[in-house]
Design a protein around this motif. Structure first.
Motif, PDB file in Angstrom:
ATOM      1  N   PHE A 195       0.824  -1.206   0.000  1.00 49.37           N
ATOM      2  CA  PHE A 195       0.000   0.000   0.000  1.00 49.37           C
ATOM      3  C   PHE A 195       0.861   1.260   0.000  1.00 49.37           C
ATOM      4  O   PHE A 195       0.614   2.201  -0.759  1.00 49.37           O
ATOM      5  CB  PHE A 195      -0.927  -0.016   1.231  1.00 49.37           C
ATOM      6  CG  PHE A 195      -1.623   1.292   1.472  1.00 49.37           C
ATOM      7  CD1 PHE A 195      -2.683   1.693   0.688  1.00 49.37           C
ATOM      8  CD2 PHE A 195      -1.193   2.143   2.489  1.00 49.37           C
ATOM      9  CE1 PHE A 195      -3.318   2.902   0.905  1.00 49.37           C
ATOM     10  CE2 PHE A 195      -1.823   3.350   2.724  1.00 49.37           C
ATOM     11  CZ  PHE A 195      -2.891   3.728   1.930  1.00 49.37           C
ATOM     12  N   MET A 196       1.889   1.285   0.843  1.00 45.38           N
ATOM     13  CA  MET A 196       2.754   2.461   0.920  1.00 45.38           C
ATOM     14  C   MET A 196       3.535   2.658  -0.388  1.00 45.38           C
ATOM     15  O   MET A 196       3.723   3.803  -0.832  1.00 45.38           O
ATOM     16  CB  MET A 196       3.724   2.339   2.103  1.00 45.38           C
ATOM     17  CG  MET A 196       3.033   2.401   3.458  1.00 45.38           C
ATOM     18  SD  MET A 196       2.066   3.897   3.723  1.00 45.38           S
ATOM     19  CE  MET A 196       3.364   5.094   3.937  1.00 45.38           C
ATOM     20  N   ASP A 197       3.992   1.567  -1.023  1.00 44.85           N
ATOM     21  CA  ASP A 197       4.685   1.691  -2.310  1.00 44.85           C
ATOM     22  C   ASP A 197       3.771   2.266  -3.374  1.00 44.85           C
ATOM     23  O   ASP A 197       4.181   3.144  -4.157  1.00 44.85           O
ATOM     24  CB  ASP A 197       5.228   0.326  -2.760  1.00 44.85           C
ATOM     25  CG  ASP A 197       6.390  -0.155  -1.908  1.00 44.85           C
ATOM     26  OD1 ASP A 197       6.985   0.685  -1.176  1.00 44.85           O
ATOM     27  OD2 ASP A 197       6.694  -1.368  -1.960  1.00 44.85           O
ATOM     28  N   GLU A 198       2.537   1.770  -3.443  1.00 42.36           N
ATOM     29  CA  GLU A 198       1.577   2.292  -4.423  1.00 42.36           C
ATOM     30  C   GLU A 198       1.280   3.758  -4.153  1.00 42.36           C
ATOM     31  O   GLU A 198       1.170   4.561  -5.086  1.00 42.36           O
ATOM     32  CB  GLU A 198       0.289   1.476  -4.386  1.00 42.36           C
ATOM     33  CG  GLU A 198       0.419   0.086  -4.952  1.00 42.36           C
ATOM     34  CD  GLU A 198      -0.846  -0.725  -4.772  1.00 42.36           C
ATOM     35  OE1 GLU A 198      -1.846  -0.207  -4.221  1.00 42.36           O
ATOM     36  OE2 GLU A 198      -0.833  -1.907  -5.176  1.00 42.36           O
ATOM     37  N   ARG A 199       1.173   4.121  -2.918  1.00 38.65           N
ATOM     38  CA  ARG A 199       0.900   5.517  -2.562  1.00 38.65           C
ATOM     39  C   ARG A 199       2.079   6.411  -2.956  1.00 38.65           C
ATOM     40  O   ARG A 199       1.883   7.506  -3.465  1.00 38.65           O
ATOM     41  CB  ARG A 199       0.646   5.599  -1.055  1.00 38.65           C
ATOM     42  CG  ARG A 199       0.230   6.941  -0.596  1.00 38.65           C
ATOM     43  CD  ARG A 199      -0.229   6.884   0.843  1.00 38.65           C
ATOM     44  NE  ARG A 199      -0.558   8.215   1.273  1.00 38.65           N
ATOM     45  CZ  ARG A 199      -0.166   8.762   2.401  1.00 38.65           C
ATOM     46  NH1 ARG A 199       0.571   8.081   3.240  1.00 38.65           N
ATOM     47  NH2 ARG A 199      -0.519   9.981   2.722  1.00 38.65           N
ATOM     48  N   ALA A 200       3.304   5.914  -2.729  1.00 36.82           N
ATOM     49  CA  ALA A 200       4.486   6.695  -3.103  1.00 36.82           C
ATOM     50  C   ALA A 200       4.572   6.850  -4.616  1.00 36.82           C
ATOM     51  O   ALA A 200       4.939   7.913  -5.123  1.00 36.82           O
ATOM     52  CB  ALA A 200       5.746   6.030  -2.566  1.00 36.82           C
ATOM     53  N   LYS A 201       4.240   5.810  -5.365  1.00 31.39           N
ATOM     54  CA  LYS A 201       4.265   5.883  -6.837  1.00 31.39           C
ATOM     55  C   LYS A 201       3.242   6.892  -7.343  1.00 31.39           C
ATOM     56  O   LYS A 201       3.507   7.640  -8.275  1.00 31.39           O
ATOM     57  CB  LYS A 201       3.988   4.508  -7.448  1.00 31.39           C
ATOM     58  CG  LYS A 201       5.150   3.557  -7.340  1.00 31.39           C
ATOM     59  CD  LYS A 201       4.804   2.217  -7.946  1.00 31.39           C
ATOM     60  CE  LYS A 201       5.912   1.211  -7.722  1.00 31.39           C
ATOM     61  NZ  LYS A 201       5.566  -0.117  -8.228  1.00 31.39           N
ATOM     62  N   LYS A 202       2.068   6.907  -6.734  1.00 33.55           N
ATOM     63  CA  LYS A 202       1.039   7.872  -7.148  1.00 33.55           C
ATOM     64  C   LYS A 202       1.490   9.297  -6.844  1.00 33.55           C
ATOM     65  O   LYS A 202       1.219  10.224  -7.600  1.00 33.55           O
ATOM     66  CB  LYS A 202      -0.284   7.583  -6.442  1.00 33.55           C
ATOM     67  CG  LYS A 202      -1.013   6.381  -6.981  1.00 33.55           C
ATOM     68  CD  LYS A 202      -2.322   6.183  -6.237  1.00 33.55           C
ATOM     69  CE  LYS A 202      -3.025   4.927  -6.702  1.00 33.55           C
ATOM     70  NZ  LYS A 202      -4.261   4.702  -5.970  1.00 33.55           N
ATOM     71  N   ALA A 203       2.189   9.497  -5.751  1.00 27.16           N
ATOM     72  CA  ALA A 203       2.647  10.834  -5.372  1.00 27.16           C
ATOM     73  C   ALA A 203       3.756  11.310  -6.297  1.00 27.16           C
ATOM     74  O   ALA A 203       3.877  12.503  -6.567  1.00 27.16           O
ATOM     75  CB  ALA A 203       3.141  10.832  -3.924  1.00 27.16           C
ATOM     76  N   GLN A 204       4.590  10.399  -6.819  1.00 23.93           N
ATOM     77  CA  GLN A 204       5.703  10.782  -7.694  1.00 23.93           C
ATOM     78  C   GLN A 204       5.281  10.951  -9.147  1.00 23.93           C
ATOM     79  O   GLN A 204       5.939  11.665  -9.891  1.00 23.93           O
ATOM     80  CB  GLN A 204       6.818   9.734  -7.617  1.00 23.93           C
ATOM     81  CG  GLN A 204       7.516   9.716  -6.294  1.00 23.93           C
ATOM     82  CD  GLN A 204       8.538   8.593  -6.200  1.00 23.93           C
ATOM     83  OE1 GLN A 204       8.652   7.777  -7.092  1.00 23.93           O
ATOM     84  NE2 GLN A 204       9.282   8.570  -5.094  1.00 23.93           N
ATOM     85  N   SER A 205       4.221  10.289  -9.565  1.00 21.87           N
ATOM     86  CA  SER A 205       3.812  10.389 -10.972  1.00 21.87           C
ATOM     87  C   SER A 205       3.249  11.777 -11.250  1.00 21.87           C
ATOM     88  O   SER A 205       2.626  12.395 -10.395  1.00 21.87           O
ATOM     89  CB  SER A 205       2.780   9.312 -11.293  1.00 21.87           C
ATOM     90  OG  SER A 205       1.576   9.562 -10.608  1.00 21.87           O
ATOM     91  N   PRO A 206       3.529  12.312 -12.496  1.00 18.56           N
ATOM     92  CA  PRO A 206       3.000  13.647 -12.834  1.00 18.56           C
ATOM     93  C   PRO A 206       1.488  13.608 -12.911  1.00 18.56           C
ATOM     94  O   PRO A 206       0.903  12.643 -13.385  1.00 18.56           O
ATOM     95  CB  PRO A 206       3.631  13.947 -14.192  1.00 18.56           C
ATOM     96  CG  PRO A 206       4.026  12.629 -14.751  1.00 18.56           C
ATOM     97  CD  PRO A 206       4.284  11.731 -13.594  1.00 18.56           C
ATOM     98  N   LYS A 207       0.929  14.661 -12.401  1.00 20.02           N
ATOM     99  CA  LYS A 207      -0.524  14.730 -12.388  1.00 20.02           C
ATOM    100  C   LYS A 207      -0.994  15.409 -13.665  1.00 20.02           C
ATOM    101  O   LYS A 207      -0.689  16.567 -13.910  1.00 20.02           O
ATOM    102  CB  LYS A 207      -1.017  15.512 -11.183  1.00 20.02           C
ATOM    103  CG  LYS A 207      -0.683  14.814  -9.887  1.00 20.02           C
ATOM    104  CD  LYS A 207      -1.257  15.564  -8.720  1.00 20.02           C
ATOM    105  CE  LYS A 207      -0.912  14.841  -7.435  1.00 20.02           C
ATOM    106  NZ  LYS A 207      -1.437  15.478  -6.272  1.00 20.02           N
ATOM    107  N   ASN A 208      -1.727  14.687 -14.454  1.00 22.12           N
ATOM    108  CA  ASN A 208      -2.336  15.247 -15.672  1.00 22.12           C
ATOM    109  C   ASN A 208      -3.820  15.346 -15.424  1.00 22.12           C
ATOM    110  O   ASN A 208      -4.523  14.364 -15.369  1.00 22.12           O
ATOM    111  CB  ASN A 208      -2.078  14.344 -16.884  1.00 22.12           C
ATOM    112  CG  ASN A 208      -0.616  14.346 -17.277  1.00 22.12           C
ATOM    113  OD1 ASN A 208       0.073  15.318 -17.035  1.00 22.12           O
ATOM    114  ND2 ASN A 208      -0.169  13.257 -17.881  1.00 22.12           N
ATOM    115  N   THR A 209      -4.245  16.540 -15.263  1.00 27.46           N
ATOM    116  CA  THR A 209      -5.672  16.753 -15.073  1.00 27.46           C
ATOM    117  C   THR A 209      -6.175  17.609 -16.205  1.00 27.46           C
ATOM    118  O   THR A 209      -5.418  18.269 -16.922  1.00 27.46           O
ATOM    119  CB  THR A 209      -5.937  17.468 -13.734  1.00 27.46           C
ATOM    120  OG1 THR A 209      -5.284  18.728 -13.758  1.00 27.46           O
ATOM    121  CG2 THR A 209      -5.447  16.639 -12.558  1.00 27.46           C
TER     122      THR A 209
END
Length: 138
Positions: free
Chosen positions: A116-130
């Motif tokens: 869970f923490m790894d997935e959360r860290a990956k989401k935080a590092q990925s560029p946000k395209n909105t």
């Protein structure tokens, strides 16, 4: 005591001599022939604790011959020693197995938390395209 008042006492004594089965039979017959009689017998049996009395009075004596595991002695000391040893070994194995299961659950929980923490860290590092950041085309 007159005979009219003595018969319930005599009936009670007779049923006590016959045992719990006689009391139950009398109650069932009371329900069959006239249900309030059966209900009254049931209430009396419960109130006087006749439903819960055991026929044997040797319960205290049998309890004194029991081992720590709750089993009575067989009279064969070699078998009793083997039985006690086997039961203590099984109890130890049960404790060890429960300990193993607890460690296994903790390892699984830790693994799930790390994922869970790894997935959360990956989401935080990925560029946000909105869609808000995209330029508006005319």
């Amino acid at each position: 005591m007159t005979s009219a008042t003595a018969w319930p006492s005599q009936a009670e004594t007779w049923l006590d001599e016959k045992g719990k089965g006689a009391w139950i039979a009398a109650m069932v017959l009371g329900f069959i022939f006239f249900w309030p009689v059966g209900l009254a017998l049931l209430a009396y049996m419960i109130w006087s604790k006749r439903m819960f009395k055991s026929k044997s009075r040797g319960g205290c004596r049998a309890h004194s011959h029991r081992h720590s595991h709750g089993f009575s002695s067989t009279g064969n000391s070699a078998f009793d020693a083997y039985k006690a040893d086997t039961l203590s070994r099984l109890e130890e194995e049960q404790v060890n197995f429960e300990s193993f299961l607890e460690r296994l659950r903790e390892a699984k929980d830790k693994s799930e938390f790390d994922t869970f923490m790894d997935e959360r860290a990956k989401k935080a590092q990925s560029p946000k395209n909105t869609d808000k950041d995209a330029p508006i085309e005319l």
